[in-house]
Motif scaffolding. Structure first.
Motif, short mmCIF file in Angstrom:
data_model
loop_
_atom_site.label_atom_id
_atom_site.label_comp_id
_atom_site.label_asym_id
_atom_site.label_seq_id
_atom_site.Cartn_x
_atom_site.Cartn_y
_atom_site.Cartn_z
N SER A 42 0.86 -1.18 0.00
CA SER A 42 0.00 0.00 0.00
C SER A 42 0.90 1.23 0.00
O SER A 42 1.48 1.58 1.03
N PRO A 43 1.05 1.90 -1.14
CA PRO A 43 1.91 3.08 -1.20
C PRO A 43 1.24 4.26 -0.53
O PRO A 43 0.02 4.24 -0.28
N PRO A 44 1.99 5.31 -0.21
CA PRO A 44 1.35 6.54 0.28
C PRO A 44 0.32 7.04 -0.74
O PRO A 44 0.52 6.94 -1.94
N TYR A 45 -0.78 7.58 -0.23
CA TYR A 45 -1.86 8.02 -1.10
C TYR A 45 -1.72 9.48 -1.54
O TYR A 45 -2.55 9.99 -2.28
N ASN A 46 -0.71 10.16 -1.01
CA ASN A 46 -0.47 11.57 -1.35
C ASN A 46 -1.60 12.47 -0.88
O ASN A 46 -2.05 13.39 -1.59
N ILE A 47 -2.06 12.22 0.35
CA ILE A 47 -3.18 12.99 0.90
C ILE A 47 -2.78 13.76 2.16
O ILE A 47 -3.65 14.24 2.90
N GLY A 48 -1.47 13.88 2.41
CA GLY A 48 -1.02 14.69 3.52
C GLY A 48 -0.88 13.98 4.84
O GLY A 48 -0.84 14.63 5.91
N ILE A 49 -0.79 12.65 4.82
CA ILE A 49 -0.57 11.91 6.06
C ILE A 49 0.82 12.23 6.60
O ILE A 49 1.78 12.36 5.83
N ARG A 50 0.95 12.34 7.90
CA ARG A 50 2.21 12.71 8.51
C ARG A 50 3.07 11.48 8.76
O ARG A 50 3.03 10.87 9.83
N TYR A 51 3.84 11.11 7.75
CA TYR A 51 4.82 10.04 7.90
C TYR A 51 6.10 10.62 8.50
O TYR A 51 6.33 11.83 8.46
N GLY A 52 6.96 9.73 9.00
CA GLY A 52 8.19 10.19 9.59
C GLY A 52 9.21 10.67 8.58
O GLY A 52 9.87 11.70 8.78
N GLN A 53 9.36 9.94 7.45
CA GLN A 53 10.42 10.23 6.49
C GLN A 53 9.90 10.54 5.08
O GLN A 53 10.69 10.69 4.16
N HIS A 54 8.60 10.62 4.89
CA HIS A 54 8.05 10.83 3.55
C HIS A 54 7.12 12.04 3.55
O HIS A 54 6.27 12.18 4.43
N ILE A 251 10.60 -10.18 1.68
CA ILE A 251 11.52 -9.05 1.77
C ILE A 251 10.70 -7.77 1.73
O ILE A 251 9.72 -7.66 0.98
N GLY A 252 11.09 -6.80 2.56
CA GLY A 252 10.39 -5.53 2.59
C GLY A 252 11.37 -4.38 2.65
O GLY A 252 12.43 -4.47 3.29
N PHE A 253 11.03 -3.28 1.98
CA PHE A 253 11.86 -2.09 1.96
C PHE A 253 11.14 -0.96 2.69
O PHE A 253 9.93 -0.76 2.51
N GLU A 254 11.89 -0.24 3.52
CA GLU A 254 11.31 0.86 4.29
C GLU A 254 12.38 1.93 4.50
O GLU A 254 13.53 1.62 4.80
N ILE A 255 11.99 3.21 4.33
CA ILE A 255 12.96 4.30 4.46
C ILE A 255 13.03 4.86 5.88
O ILE A 255 13.96 5.59 6.21
N ASP A 256 12.05 4.50 6.72
CA ASP A 256 11.99 5.06 8.06
C ASP A 256 12.50 4.05 9.08
O ASP A 256 11.87 3.00 9.28
N PRO A 257 13.61 4.34 9.77
CA PRO A 257 14.16 3.38 10.74
C PRO A 257 13.18 3.04 11.86
O PRO A 257 13.17 1.91 12.35
N ALA A 258 12.35 3.99 12.27
CA ALA A 258 11.40 3.74 13.36
C ALA A 258 10.34 2.73 12.93
O ALA A 258 9.97 1.82 13.69
N TYR A 259 9.83 2.87 11.70
CA TYR A 259 8.84 1.91 11.22
C TYR A 259 9.47 0.54 11.04
O TYR A 259 8.86 -0.50 11.32
#
Length: 268
Positions: A42-54, A251-259
């Motif tokens: 599920s990619p970001p929907y580009n609706i302004g959700i407050r992610y940590g690194q995106h 396998i999963g890829f994630e840019i946010d270390p906290a997530y």
């Protein structure tokens, strides 16, 4: 299916799962072509959700260009008989988001099934499930999202009964699909409610996860043993948790270390 090629990123393993701290485009580029059996994401929907690194408020053209690149990356690593289950939602103000994202993926893959993920449903005076209400005089509360099932050919065989439901009318057991087995295809409307939560911690400190049952049902529908599963937008790791419980590699890829840490804790 062979294990995807090793990558030069920070990687953590939990059970049969590999959690990689990397941008999804860079991460997927490191994998062998055709090495992934199932993608649930599920990619970001580009609706302004407050992610940590995106930053989730890109110009529309830039966002869809990014989705096109993601689609190309997934198409390259997906096996010939592989499946992509792509969860995307919209808003009352912008209901076109799922269709526009699907259009970007259509350039690279074939839409085989269009599934409605029902979060909440009302039957008579009874309501089941949860949704985020909106304070509006124009829009209805949004109680469903899309799950697009893409494949390379549009003709990938599925295990419809593994993800099916029992017959209500038992005389149908010997009349229809899977004769002698009390299962039928559940169709393309999936009621998968969220669990009730009272804090961000119960959501693993991630603002936009999906219920575990959703990737579990996707994996059952695709069918097969010892699958290689991928989530390029790993988040709190729900897809890999479903893969681990089903006995698949992932396998999963994630840019946010906290997530990524939250995902690791769920898998340990």
């Amino acid at each position: 299916m062979t294990e995807p090629a090793a990558e030069a990123f920070t990687e953590t393993r939990a059970g049969r799962q590999r959690l990689v701290l990397a941008d999804c485009l860079t991460g997927m580029a490191s994998l062998e072509a055709g090495s992934i059996d199932v993608v649930v994401t599920s990619p970001p929907y580009n609706i302004g959700i407050r992610y940590g690194q995106h930053h989730d408020r890109l110009p529309r053209e830039a966002y869809l260009d990014w989705m096109d690149q993601v689609a190309a990356g997934i198409a390259r690593v997906l096996a010939p008989e592989g499946s992509l289950f792509l969860n995307v939602g919209g808003t009352g103000v912008d209901p076109w988001i799922p269709m526009d994202v699907a259009g970007a993926f259509r350039r690279h893959l074939v839409l085989q099934n269009d599934i409605a993920w029902i979060k909440s449903i009302s039957l008579g005076d009874e309501t089941r499930g949860h949704f985020k209400p909106v304070n509006s005089h124009r829009f209805l509360n949004n109680t469903h999202e899309k799950v697009f099932h893409f494949s390379k050919s549009g003709a990938v065989p599925l295990d419809r009964l593994a993800a099916g439901v029992p017959y209500m009318e038992k005389s149908n057991v010997t009349r229809w699909e899977g004769a002698g087995r009390d299962r039928r295809c559940a169709g393309n409307s999936w009621f998968v409610p969220y669990m009730t939560v009272r804090s961000k911690r119960q959501k693993f400190d991630h603002p936009a996860g999906f219920p575990l049952e959703l990737p579990e049902r996707c994996l059952k529908l695709h069918g097969g043993q010892d699958l290689m599963v991928m989530d390029p937008f790993l988040g709190a790791g729900t897809t890999l948790l479903a893969a681990e419980r089903a006995g698949h590699r992932g396998i999963g890829f994630e840019i946010d270390p906290a997530y990524l840490q939250a995902a690791l804790q769920r898998l340990d």
